[in-house]
Motif scaffolding. Structure first.
Motif, PDB file in Angstrom:
ATOM      1  N   GLY A   1       0.833  -1.209   0.000  1.00 10.48           N
ATOM      2  CA  GLY A   1       0.000   0.000   0.000  1.00 10.48           C
ATOM      3  C   GLY A   1       0.862   1.252   0.000  1.00 10.48           C
ATOM      4  O   GLY A   1       0.375   2.332   0.347  1.00 10.48           O
ATOM      5  N   HIS A   2       2.117   1.115  -0.402  1.00 13.99           N
ATOM      6  CA  HIS A   2       3.021   2.261  -0.494  1.00 13.99           C
ATOM      7  C   HIS A   2       3.474   2.399  -1.948  1.00 13.99           C
ATOM      8  O   HIS A   2       3.957   1.421  -2.533  1.00 13.99           O
ATOM      9  CB  HIS A   2       4.253   2.070   0.395  1.00 13.99           C
ATOM     10  CG  HIS A   2       3.956   2.213   1.853  1.00 13.99           C
ATOM     11  ND1 HIS A   2       4.714   2.973   2.711  1.00 13.99           N
ATOM     12  CD2 HIS A   2       2.956   1.700   2.615  1.00 13.99           C
ATOM     13  CE1 HIS A   2       4.213   2.923   3.928  1.00 13.99           C
ATOM     14  NE2 HIS A   2       3.141   2.128   3.906  1.00 13.99           N
TER      15      HIS A   2
ATOM     16  N   GLN B   1      10.691   9.106  -3.135  1.00  7.97           N
ATOM     17  CA  GLN B   1       9.575   9.727  -2.422  1.00  7.97           C
ATOM     18  C   GLN B   1       8.435   8.715  -2.424  1.00  7.97           C
ATOM     19  O   GLN B   1       8.055   8.199  -3.487  1.00  7.97           O
ATOM     20  CB  GLN B   1       9.171  11.002  -3.177  1.00  7.97           C
ATOM     21  CG  GLN B   1       8.269  11.941  -2.410  1.00  7.97           C
ATOM     22  CD  GLN B   1       8.988  12.585  -1.223  1.00  7.97           C
ATOM     23  OE1 GLN B   1      10.222  12.560  -1.167  1.00  7.97           O
ATOM     24  NE2 GLN B   1       8.228  13.102  -0.279  1.00  7.97           N
ATOM     25  N   VAL B   2       7.924   8.395  -1.236  1.00  6.92           N
ATOM     26  CA  VAL B   2       6.936   7.317  -1.123  1.00  6.92           C
ATOM     27  C   VAL B   2       5.619   7.872  -0.587  1.00  6.92           C
ATOM     28  O   VAL B   2       5.620   8.685   0.348  1.00  6.92           O
ATOM     29  CB  VAL B   2       7.441   6.210  -0.158  1.00  6.92           C
ATOM     30  CG1 VAL B   2       6.494   5.011  -0.182  1.00  6.92           C
ATOM     31  CG2 VAL B   2       8.852   5.787  -0.501  1.00  6.92           C
TER      32      VAL B   2
ATOM     33  N   THR C   1       3.201  11.228   2.781  1.00  9.96           N
ATOM     34  CA  THR C   1       4.390  10.919   1.967  1.00  9.96           C
ATOM     35  C   THR C   1       5.642  11.031   2.833  1.00  9.96           C
ATOM     36  O   THR C   1       5.665  11.756   3.839  1.00  9.96           O
ATOM     37  CB  THR C   1       4.536  11.872   0.769  1.00  9.96           C
ATOM     38  OG1 THR C   1       4.603  13.205   1.257  1.00  9.96           O
ATOM     39  CG2 THR C   1       3.399  11.737  -0.210  1.00  9.96           C
ATOM     40  N   TYR C   2       6.678  10.338   2.425  1.00  4.54           N
ATOM     41  CA  TYR C   2       7.951  10.399   3.126  1.00  4.54           C
ATOM     42  C   TYR C   2       9.069  10.050   2.153  1.00  4.54           C
ATOM     43  O   TYR C   2       8.834   9.485   1.087  1.00  4.54           O
ATOM     44  CB  TYR C   2       7.981   9.446   4.335  1.00  4.54           C
ATOM     45  CG  TYR C   2       7.770   7.983   3.966  1.00  4.54           C
ATOM     46  CD1 TYR C   2       6.495   7.435   3.853  1.00  4.54           C
ATOM     47  CD2 TYR C   2       8.869   7.137   3.727  1.00  4.54           C
ATOM     48  CE1 TYR C   2       6.300   6.106   3.503  1.00  4.54           C
ATOM     49  CE2 TYR C   2       8.683   5.795   3.380  1.00  4.54           C
ATOM     50  CZ  TYR C   2       7.391   5.291   3.269  1.00  4.54           C
ATOM     51  OH  TYR C   2       7.206   3.979   2.916  1.00  4.54           O
TER      52      TYR C   2
END
Ligand code: FAD
Length: 574
Positions: free
Chosen positions: A77-78, A91-92, A100-101
């Motif tokens: 789910g990322h 960038q996820v 986001t991270y």
């Protein structure tokens, strides 16, 4: 070392597993946008038909199992939405939380796969139009099938996914129309090979629309109508679009990685992109073709898995190299099987690659042991040294093992002369003392040694008009049907009771499958006829190329072993 892998199915999961086996201390992060990893996408069509009844059987590994067994940090789910190469960071987006991270890496592996093509046609967003790539796609189709009384389906695309879906929907009791833009199914096979599969599909109730394109889709009281280029309209409860896949290269493209002419990510033999710290594997990359050397996209599970191992090896400091892709593929169509490996005749022609070919119809196993039928085997090989360039087999029993033996021969660069010497497993239920692969070697090697000369269906009528067409089957077979213009000179009478033929003209001999024609050619050549040609694959292969010329209006199903051929076979064996 920290390795981030984007995509957690075939290529990504196999990279991760191999990495862990090689490096216990590596930090391995697998980022997957779906909620499933390492599942059996090749099994999806069979759940639709209930052959794989238990959906859970498709979920080979869960994220939790991968965490426990391989100490992988699996994030489902990322979705990776951007790649910053200088910062070595992706960038996820956490799709469930909407946050986001950034995630840094030492090495990055792109295993994003490919997406089903949805052509930009009017009505393409109709709710009853589906694709099949992943578990949610399959669940959507299953929901439609179980929540609505479905009687009919349309499948667009005659590749292996289209055929598997068509078969499984027939198993569910639906009427199925299959629409294919080309005039054949399974574009990896040459047309005369695909034709046998087409007859079989039709025999099992699949309505084929070949050489026809879907042009638009409209709603018909909650059902879907497909409007075709031949003016027909088909209406069904659901439509599956299976017209091929396109590599998921957008992320790589945005990051400035090199994209090849075929639209895939360019990688070297270590599966490394033009950025030393970024690797690519699976459906999204281009790899060289084993025979032609040309870059190609091959959406196949085997290459994806093997490439994952290579990338992991190289990341861990090993000098592993991926050699090439030969495109070995196989499809089950009801009781029939079609497989291919290496180059097809069409590919060799397009690459201007020199080749010769033979077609033969050996039985899957000893014809006196129950449960076998003749297969159609086509072998392509180099005209000088005889290296095997490609093979296609369509039939019932034993197709898979012949394709695999021939695939191994191709990889090992064996010649047709080597095939003559292969010692393969034999007992009556499994094969023949002269295995079909040996037979293919004999037929091809005989040709290269000049023991006979072949002619092919495409020589008719042009080249054959310059000579005499000689049908060496029995008078009964000849009366039932013969190639227009042929005279009948049965094999059994060739040594004793036969009319002298014009020695100044070439003889174009044929029988049903090519074997009696070969025996006749040998007799005629030794009687002093200089130009004798035998129809490769016999009248059956001729019929696959010219079905309308062959048509007798009577059932002469190509795969029923024929008593005359069996007698000729006995003669050879005795
Ligand atoms: P995939 O297995 O598709 O994995 C890619 C993953 O990346 C996907 O799960 C996707 O969600 C994820 N992803 C993409 N973008 C992002 C992103 N930005 N962030 C995070 N994750 C992302 N091959 C055969 O050889 N034999 C068969 O019989 C066969 N049958 C098949 C039947 C079906 C119905 C299908 C769909 C395929 C079949 N294949 C078969 C093909 C085979 O499954 C593929 O070649 C193989 O899965 C490719 O592996 P991959 O890792 O490149 O891509």
């Amino acid at each position: 070392m920290k390795v981030v892998i984007i995509g957690g199915v075939a290529g990504g999961a196999s990279t991760a597993a191999r990495l862990r086996r090689l490096d216990e201390s590596a930090e391995i992060v697998v980022i997957e946008r779906d909620h499933y990893v390492s599942y059996a996408n090749c099994g999806l069509p069979y759940h639709l038909g209930g052959v794989i009844a238990d959906r859970n059987k498709l979920l080979v590994q869960t994220p939790e199992q991968l965490r426990q067994s391989l100490n992988l940090d699996v994030r489902v789910g990322h979705q990776v939405i951007a790649l910053a190469r200088l910062a070595k960071q992706v960038q996820v987006e956490d799709l469930d939380r909407g946050t986001t991270y950034g995630e840094t890496y030492d090495k990055l592996v792109l295993a994003l796969g490919a997406s089903p093509i949805r052509p930009n046609l009017p009505g393409i967003d109709h709710p009853n139009l589906y694709v099949l790539r992943n578990i949610p796609d399959m669940d959507g189709i299953m929901a439609r099938l179980s929540d609505h009384p479905c009687q009919a389906a349309i499948v667009i695309g005659g590749g292996y996914i289209g055929l598997e879906v068509a078969e499984n929907l027939i198993h569910r009791g639906l009427q199925v129309d299959l629409v294919e833009r080309l005039d054949q199914v399974m574009a990896g096979l040459d047309p005369e090979m695909a034709r046998d599969l087409q007859y079989h599909l039709a025999d099992h109730g699949v309505a084929l629309h070949l050489g026809v394109a879907a042009q638009s889709f409209t709603d018909q009281d909650g059902r879907i109508s497909a409007h075709l280029s031949d003016g027909k309209t088909l209406t069904a409860d659901l439509l599956i679009m299976a017209v091929g896949v396109r590599p998921n290269i957008e992320l790589a493209q945005q990051a400035g990685l090199r994209i090849g002419l075929r639209g895939g990510l360019v990688v070297d033999a270590h599966m490394r992109t033009d950025d030393d710290d970024i690797y690519g594997v699976g459906d999204m990359v281009e790899t060289p073709h084993l025979i032609t050397g040309a870059p190609q996209l091959a959406a196949l599970a085997g290459p994806a898995n093997r490439q994952g191992r290579i990338a992991a090896d190289h990341i861990c400091g090993r000098s592993a190299c991926y050699q090439s892709t030969q495109g070995t593929a196989i499809v089950k169509v009801f009781d029939m099987v079609g497989g291919s490996t290496g180059a097809s005749e069409r590919q060799l022609q397009q690459a201007n690659y020199p080749y010769r070919k033979v077609c033969l119809r050996p039985a899957g196993h000893a014809s006196y042991y129950p449960g076998t039928a003749a297969m159609h085997l086509k072998l392509l090989f180099h005209p000088d040294h005889g290296q095997v360039l490609g093979a296609q087999v369509v039939g019932f029993d034993g197709v898979d093992k012949r394709i695999d033996v021939l695939a191994t021969a191709l990889r090992a660069k064996l010649t047709v002369f080597d095939l003559e010497h292969l010692e393969l497993a034999y007992a009556p239920p499994f094969g023949a003392a002269k295995d079909p692969v040996n037979m293919a070697g004999f037929v091809a090697a005989n040709l290269l040694r000049g023991d006979y000369q072949p002619w092919y269906p495409e020589d008719y009528p042009g080249r054959t008009q310059q000579g005499i067409l000689v049908d060496v089957r029995t008078p009964q077979e000849y009366q039932q049907w013969h190639i227009p213009g042929a005279i009948n000179q049965p094999l059994n009478s060739l040594r004793s009771d036969y009319a002298e033929l014009d020695r100044s003209r070439p003889l174009f001999v044929y029988c049903r499958v090519g074997f009696r024609g070969y025996l006749a050619s040998r007799i005629l050549m030794q009687q002093g006829y200089r130009e004798v040609f035998n129809l490769s694959g016999g009248a059956l292969t001729f019929s696959s190329v010219y079905p309308t010329v062959y048509s007798t209006g009577q059932a002469d199903y190509p795969f029923v072993a024929h008593a005359e051929d069996q007698m000729a076979e006995q003669m050879l064996r005795s």
